[in-house]
Design a protein around this motif. Structure first.
Motif, mmCIF file in Angstrom:
data_model
loop_
_atom_site.group_PDB
_atom_site.id
_atom_site.type_symbol
_atom_site.label_atom_id
_atom_site.label_comp_id
_atom_site.label_asym_id
_atom_site.label_seq_id
_atom_site.Cartn_x
_atom_site.Cartn_y
_atom_site.Cartn_z
ATOM 1 N N ALA A 171 36.862 12.898 -21.746
ATOM 2 C CA ALA A 171 37.109 13.717 -22.937
ATOM 3 C C ALA A 171 36.231 13.270 -24.103
ATOM 4 C CB ALA A 171 38.584 13.653 -23.327
ATOM 5 N N VAL A 172 36.105 11.968 -24.299
ATOM 6 C CA VAL A 172 35.255 11.459 -25.382
ATOM 7 C C VAL A 172 33.803 11.853 -25.131
ATOM 8 C CG1 VAL A 172 34.343 9.338 -26.425
ATOM 9 C CG2 VAL A 172 36.792 9.585 -26.040
ATOM 10 N N MET A 173 33.346 11.729 -23.880
ATOM 11 C CA MET A 173 31.979 12.113 -23.549
ATOM 12 C C MET A 173 31.756 13.607 -23.793
ATOM 13 S SD MET A 173 31.402 9.861 -20.065
ATOM 14 C CE MET A 173 30.249 11.031 -19.440
ATOM 15 N N ALA A 174 32.738 14.430 -23.438
ATOM 16 C CA ALA A 174 32.605 15.876 -23.620
ATOM 17 C C ALA A 174 32.501 16.229 -25.094
ATOM 18 C CB ALA A 174 33.796 16.595 -22.980
ATOM 19 N N VAL A 175 33.374 15.666 -25.910
ATOM 20 C CA VAL A 175 33.343 15.949 -27.343
ATOM 21 C C VAL A 175 32.019 15.484 -27.948
ATOM 22 C CG1 VAL A 175 34.383 15.302 -29.560
ATOM 23 C CG2 VAL A 175 35.839 15.959 -27.645
ATOM 24 N N PHE A 176 31.567 14.304 -27.564
ATOM 25 C CA PHE A 176 30.309 13.774 -28.088
ATOM 26 C C PHE A 176 29.135 14.673 -27.713
ATOM 27 C CE2 PHE A 176 26.484 11.176 -27.528
ATOM 28 C CZ PHE A 176 26.332 10.699 -28.825
ATOM 29 N N ASN A 177 29.060 15.104 -26.455
ATOM 30 C CA ASN A 177 27.950 15.943 -26.009
ATOM 31 C C ASN A 177 27.986 17.321 -26.654
ATOM 32 O OD1 ASN A 177 26.049 14.813 -23.847
ATOM 33 N ND2 ASN A 177 28.042 14.000 -23.276
ATOM 34 N N ILE A 178 29.157 17.915 -26.789
ATOM 35 C CA ILE A 178 29.252 19.234 -27.407
ATOM 36 C C ILE A 178 28.869 19.144 -28.882
ATOM 37 C CG2 ILE A 178 30.878 21.040 -28.115
ATOM 38 C CD1 ILE A 178 32.269 20.623 -25.381
ATOM 39 N N ALA A 179 29.376 18.138 -29.589
ATOM 40 C CA ALA A 179 29.057 17.985 -31.008
ATOM 41 C C ALA A 179 27.570 17.694 -31.212
ATOM 42 C CB ALA A 179 29.901 16.866 -31.616
ATOM 43 N N THR A 180 27.013 16.828 -30.395
ATOM 44 C CA THR A 180 25.584 16.513 -30.493
ATOM 45 C C THR A 180 24.743 17.746 -30.191
ATOM 46 O OG1 THR A 180 26.004 14.233 -29.846
ATOM 47 C CG2 THR A 180 23.743 15.009 -29.642
ATOM 48 N N GLY A 181 25.142 18.512 -29.178
ATOM 49 C CA GLY A 181 24.403 19.722 -28.829
ATOM 50 C C GLY A 181 24.401 20.737 -29.950
ATOM 51 N N ILE A 182 25.572 20.951 -30.554
ATOM 52 C CA ILE A 182 25.649 21.896 -31.671
ATOM 53 C C ILE A 182 24.806 21.400 -32.841
ATOM 54 C CG2 ILE A 182 27.217 22.843 -33.414
ATOM 55 C CD1 ILE A 182 29.352 22.959 -31.173
ATOM 56 N N TRP A 183 24.902 20.105 -33.136
ATOM 57 C CA TRP A 183 24.136 19.529 -34.249
ATOM 58 C C TRP A 183 22.631 19.684 -34.017
ATOM 59 C CZ3 TRP A 183 21.980 14.202 -34.583
ATOM 60 C CH2 TRP A 183 21.451 13.944 -35.840
ATOM 61 N N PHE A 184 22.163 19.407 -32.801
ATOM 62 C CA PHE A 184 20.733 19.540 -32.508
ATOM 63 C C PHE A 184 20.280 20.994 -32.576
ATOM 64 C CE2 PHE A 184 19.169 15.545 -30.083
ATOM 65 C CZ PHE A 184 19.625 14.744 -31.112
ATOM 66 N N MET A 185 21.109 21.927 -32.061
ATOM 67 C CA MET A 185 20.713 23.332 -32.104
ATOM 68 C C MET A 185 20.637 23.838 -33.541
ATOM 69 S SD MET A 185 22.391 25.133 -28.733
ATOM 70 C CE MET A 185 24.054 24.561 -28.944
ATOM 71 N N ILE A 186 21.564 23.395 -34.388
ATOM 72 C CA ILE A 186 21.509 23.785 -35.798
ATOM 73 C C ILE A 186 20.319 23.122 -36.481
ATOM 74 C CG2 ILE A 186 22.699 23.561 -38.021
ATOM 75 C CD1 ILE A 186 25.336 23.961 -36.448
#
Length: 139
Positions: free
Chosen positions: A21-36
């Motif tokens: 769960a921690v890995m999923a949240v980290f990857n989703i947040a990082t992905g959104i941040w990089f795309m923005i």
């Protein structure tokens, strides 16, 4: 199917689920941040790697990196769901990903010790007898 199905989720599976769960949240947040952030590549003029070298990155590369991270985060959410359900596929995938992380962390030494430690913990947890019984409930 196991002879006596496990009715309660073992603690090792709960710890594995928390790590996923921690890995999923980290990857989703990082992905959104990089795309923005890719929309304004000036904010990412250069990224400094672990040796102190500045690496130039284009906005497109930052976007693709964010998209891959976001998709991987969604895949981890799926892995979390089947882990909590007791699927044998989850046990196999956790073992495979932990071994893969372990091997690639060796190439990042001395910076890969944290990944090596987490991978070893995941391997120990997924191969405990109670976890094996949990992961043999569903195909």
């Amino acid at each position: 199917m196991a002879d006596s199905p496990t009715t309660t989720r073992p603690g090792s599976v709960i710890v594995l689920a928390a790590i996923i769960a921690v890995m999923a949240v980290f990857n989703i947040a990082t992905g959104i941040w990089f795309m923005i952030a890719s929309m304004d590549p000036a904010s990412f003029t250069a990224i400094t790697d672990h040796t102190g070298n500045a690496v130039q990155m284009s906005g497109f590369l930052i976007f693709i990196n964010g998209l891959v991270s976001f998709v991987f985060g969604l895949m981890l959410v799926w892995l979390l769901r089947i882990t909590l359900a007791g699927s044998s596929t989850a046990g196999m995938l956790i073992t495979f990903l932990a071994i893969l992380n372990l091997v690639f962390a060796l190439f990042r030494l001395p910076y890969g010790w944290g990944v090596i430690l987490l991978s070893l913990i995941a391997l120990l947890l997924v191969n405990r007898p109670a976890a094996k019984a949990w992961f043999s409930q569903l195909p």
